[in-house]
Design a protein around this motif. Structure first.
Motif, PDB file in Angstrom:
ATOM      1  N   GLN A 158       9.529   7.789  10.411  1.00  0.00           N
ATOM      2  CA  GLN A 158      10.286   7.886   9.167  1.00  0.00           C
ATOM      3  C   GLN A 158      11.262   9.045   9.167  1.00  0.00           C
ATOM      4  N   ARG A 159      10.844  10.186   9.664  1.00  0.00           N
ATOM      5  CA  ARG A 159      11.695  11.384   9.612  1.00  0.00           C
ATOM      6  C   ARG A 159      12.992  11.185  10.390  1.00  0.00           C
ATOM      7  N   GLU A 160      12.905  10.496  11.520  1.00  0.00           N
ATOM      8  CA  GLU A 160      14.086  10.282  12.344  1.00  0.00           C
ATOM      9  C   GLU A 160      14.770   8.958  12.029  1.00  0.00           C
ATOM     10  N   GLY A 161      14.171   8.147  11.142  1.00  0.00           N
ATOM     11  CA  GLY A 161      14.780   6.885  10.750  1.00  0.00           C
ATOM     12  C   GLY A 161      14.934   5.908  11.891  1.00  0.00           C
ATOM     13  N   ILE A 162      13.865   5.726  12.655  1.00  0.00           N
ATOM     14  CA  ILE A 162      13.939   4.848  13.820  1.00  0.00           C
ATOM     15  C   ILE A 162      12.661   4.028  13.899  1.00  0.00           C
ATOM     16  N   GLY A 163      12.791   2.820  14.444  1.00  0.00           N
ATOM     17  CA  GLY A 163      11.642   1.964  14.653  1.00  0.00           C
ATOM     18  C   GLY A 163      11.196   1.249  13.390  1.00  0.00           C
ATOM     19  N   GLY A 164      10.063   0.584  13.488  1.00  0.00           N
ATOM     20  CA  GLY A 164       9.535  -0.163  12.365  1.00  0.00           C
ATOM     21  C   GLY A 164      10.063  -1.579  12.332  1.00  0.00           C
ATOM     22  N   HIS A 175      12.321  -3.008  10.518  1.00  0.00           N
ATOM     23  CA  HIS A 175      13.772  -3.182  10.385  1.00  0.00           C
ATOM     24  C   HIS A 175      14.560  -2.244  11.301  1.00  0.00           C
ATOM     25  N   GLY A 176      13.867  -1.448  12.104  1.00  0.00           N
ATOM     26  CA  GLY A 176      14.544  -0.569  13.042  1.00  0.00           C
ATOM     27  C   GLY A 176      15.098   0.711  12.455  1.00  0.00           C
ATOM     28  N   ASP A 177      14.821   0.959  11.165  1.00  0.00           N
ATOM     29  CA  ASP A 177      15.381   2.139  10.504  1.00  0.00           C
ATOM     30  C   ASP A 177      14.325   3.108   9.981  1.00  0.00           C
ATOM     31  N   GLY A 178      13.094   2.978  10.473  1.00  0.00           N
ATOM     32  CA  GLY A 178      12.041   3.907  10.099  1.00  0.00           C
ATOM     33  C   GLY A 178      11.403   3.669   8.758  1.00  0.00           C
ATOM     34  N   ARG A 179      11.736   2.562   8.091  1.00  0.00           N
ATOM     35  CA  ARG A 179      11.152   2.294   6.777  1.00  0.00           C
ATOM     36  C   ARG A 179       9.698   1.852   6.888  1.00  0.00           C
ATOM     37  N   ALA A 180       8.880   2.252   5.899  1.00  0.00           N
ATOM     38  CA  ALA A 180       7.539   1.716   5.778  1.00  0.00           C
ATOM     39  C   ALA A 180       7.619   0.274   5.291  1.00  0.00           C
ATOM     40  N   LEU A 181       6.508  -0.454   5.387  1.00  0.00           N
ATOM     41  CA  LEU A 181       6.493  -1.830   4.896  1.00  0.00           C
ATOM     42  C   LEU A 181       6.800  -1.883   3.408  1.00  0.00           C
ATOM     43  N   GLY A 225       0.824  -1.200   0.000  1.00  0.00           N
ATOM     44  CA  GLY A 225       0.000   0.000   0.000  1.00  0.00           C
ATOM     45  C   GLY A 225       0.859   1.250   0.000  1.00  0.00           C
ATOM     46  N   PRO A 226       0.238   2.431  -0.090  1.00  0.00           N
ATOM     47  CA  PRO A 226       1.000   3.687  -0.160  1.00  0.00           C
ATOM     48  C   PRO A 226       1.882   3.949   1.069  1.00  0.00           C
ATOM     49  N   LEU A 227       1.365   3.620   2.261  1.00  0.00           N
ATOM     50  CA  LEU A 227       2.146   3.878   3.475  1.00  0.00           C
ATOM     51  C   LEU A 227       1.578   3.029   4.609  1.00  0.00           C
ATOM     52  N   SER A 228       2.233   1.920   4.886  1.00  0.00           N
ATOM     53  CA  SER A 228       1.840   1.041   5.988  1.00  0.00           C
ATOM     54  C   SER A 228       2.981   1.004   6.990  1.00  0.00           C
ATOM     55  N   LEU A 229       2.674   1.366   8.234  1.00  0.00           N
ATOM     56  CA  LEU A 229       3.701   1.540   9.253  1.00  0.00           C
ATOM     57  C   LEU A 229       3.405   0.677  10.468  1.00  0.00           C
ATOM     58  N   LEU A 230       4.438   0.041  10.990  1.00  0.00           N
ATOM     59  CA  LEU A 230       4.324  -0.682  12.254  1.00  0.00           C
ATOM     60  C   LEU A 230       4.341   0.344  13.392  1.00  0.00           C
ATOM     61  N   GLN A 231       3.335   0.280  14.263  1.00  0.00           N
ATOM     62  CA  GLN A 231       3.247   1.202  15.383  1.00  0.00           C
ATOM     63  C   GLN A 231       2.903   0.437  16.653  1.00  0.00           C
ATOM     64  N   ASP A 232       3.214   1.055  17.785  1.00  0.00           N
ATOM     65  CA  ASP A 232       2.746   0.530  19.069  1.00  0.00           C
ATOM     66  C   ASP A 232       2.258   1.709  19.896  1.00  0.00           C
ATOM     67  N   GLY A 233       2.297   1.609  21.215  1.00  0.00           N
ATOM     68  CA  GLY A 233       1.781   2.703  22.033  1.00  0.00           C
ATOM     69  C   GLY A 233       2.572   3.992  21.953  1.00  0.00           C
ATOM     70  N   GLY A 234       3.769   3.959  21.384  1.00  0.00           N
ATOM     71  CA  GLY A 234       4.582   5.161  21.244  1.00  0.00           C
ATOM     72  C   GLY A 234       5.899   5.048  21.984  1.00  0.00           C
ATOM     73  N   ARG A 235       6.800   5.947  21.644  1.00  0.00           N
ATOM     74  CA  ARG A 235       8.162   5.943  22.198  1.00  0.00           C
ATOM     75  C   ARG A 235       8.283   7.129  23.151  1.00  0.00           C
ATOM     76  N   PHE A 236       8.256   6.844  24.451  1.00  0.00           N
ATOM     77  CA  PHE A 236       8.246   7.919  25.442  1.00  0.00           C
ATOM     78  C   PHE A 236       9.523   7.917  26.281  1.00  0.00           C
TER      79      PHE A 236
END
Length: 310
Positions: free
Chosen positions: A134-140, A142-148, A10-21
């Motif tokens: 994505q902007r900070e290149g973290i998480g997801g 592969h750990g580098d902020g990439r979309a699926l 899809g155009p933009l599918s992102l792995l998310q959880d409750g957030g990074r605090f």
């Protein structure tokens, strides 16, 4: 561990959880789902813990092939859902068997759907979270902020539930209606002229196509922002929902991928539960605003967290 293989991301599918605090002092935004309510319902339908990793699917167009027998739930944008070509209901959970293909078509109303799997998806955390930024290149994944991407494997365990279940209809929003969003006035609000505050609440604002996960930009009759007080010579910490008024008078509402500091005057904050409704508004569509007291917003938020977090 096996899981769900991505055939079409899809155009933009992102792995998310409750957030990074706990990292905003270093400029790292919390990320997490834009529509907190839809994401919470998707996990709740499956009995997952609060903030279990799921997918935020922007606009749709996602196809997955399952390698396990499990259950999934989809909540959020109104889009066609099918398993091996047979339709499945939105805002519901249903079984997905090994070898079957799950397809999410493109949204008819709303902008983002949330796909959860029983037990949650598994990925290595970055700074305590798998949330994609994505902007900070973290998480997801592969750990580098990439979309699926095509070929990715969303790892999850097999699971079995007793029966199908759905969200009660009264809790399902109608994304075709005008979004009337609630605002807690504060910050620099008293520095605005009264007619400027009235103008903000009286008019309907159009959502700019330049909006993204960092901020929702509004287009309308410009507001005259007050000159900052001489005592403020620096930026201040900002939070999700903060309504900034830059020099052009077109407000910006900060979203999950926002910066952690900002210097524009603040008119107030959007109700945390209305941020999700804003995230479902398409570009060029209108939104309206109404005032709500801090105490009323806090009471509603307590009920929300009491239900979903226990």
């Amino acid at each position: 561990m096996t899981g769900l293989q991505v055939l079409q991301p899809g155009p933009l599918s992102l792995l998310q959880d409750g957030g990074r605090f706990g990292w905003q002092h270093l400029g790292v935004s919390p990320a997490g789902p834009l529509d907190l309510s839809a994401a919470a319902w998707a996990n709740h339908l499956l009995g997952n813990h609060w903030g279990s990793p799921l997918l935020e699917v922007a606009l749709g167009g996602l196809t997955l092939r399952s390698q396990v027998d499990t259950w999934v739930a989809v909540c959020g944008a109104d889009l066609p859902i099918s398993v091996d070509g047979l339709p499945r209901p939105n805002w519901s959970r249903f079984a997905l068997h090994a070898g079957q293909q799950l397809h999410l078509g493109f949204a008819r109303s709303g902008q983002r759907a949330y796909l959860a799997v029983a037990g949650g998806f598994t990925a290595p955390p970055q700074l305590g979270s798998v949330a994609t930024q994505q902007r900070e290149g973290i998480g997801g994944l592969h750990g580098d902020g990439r979309a699926l991407q095509t070929g990715d494997l969303l790892r999850c365990a097999s699971a079995a539930l007793a029966c199908v279940a759905s969200v009660p209809w009264r809790y399902i929003p109608d994304y075709q209606q005008l979004a009337l969003l609630r605002v807690i006035t504060g910050g620099d609000a008293l520095s605005f002229n009264e007619d400027q505050l009235q103008s903000f609440f009286a008019q309907h604002w159009s959502l700019s196509p330049q909006s993204n996960r960092m901020g929702a930009r509004l287009c309308g009759t410009p507001l005259l922002a007050p000159a900052l007080l001489p005592a403020r010579q620096w930026s201040q910490g900002v939070s999700s929902g903060a309504i900034q008024v830059p020099g052009d008078g077109q407000p910006i509402i900060l979203m999950a991928d926002r910066q952690s500091m900002g210097g524009y005057p603040l008119l107030g904050w959007l109700h945390p539960l209305d941020l999700g409704r804003l995230a479902q508004v398409p570009a060029h569509h209108e939104v309206g605003f109404t005032a709500i007291s801090l105490s009323d917003a806090q009471a509603e938020l307590r009920c929300f967290y009491r239900f979903f977090r226990g």
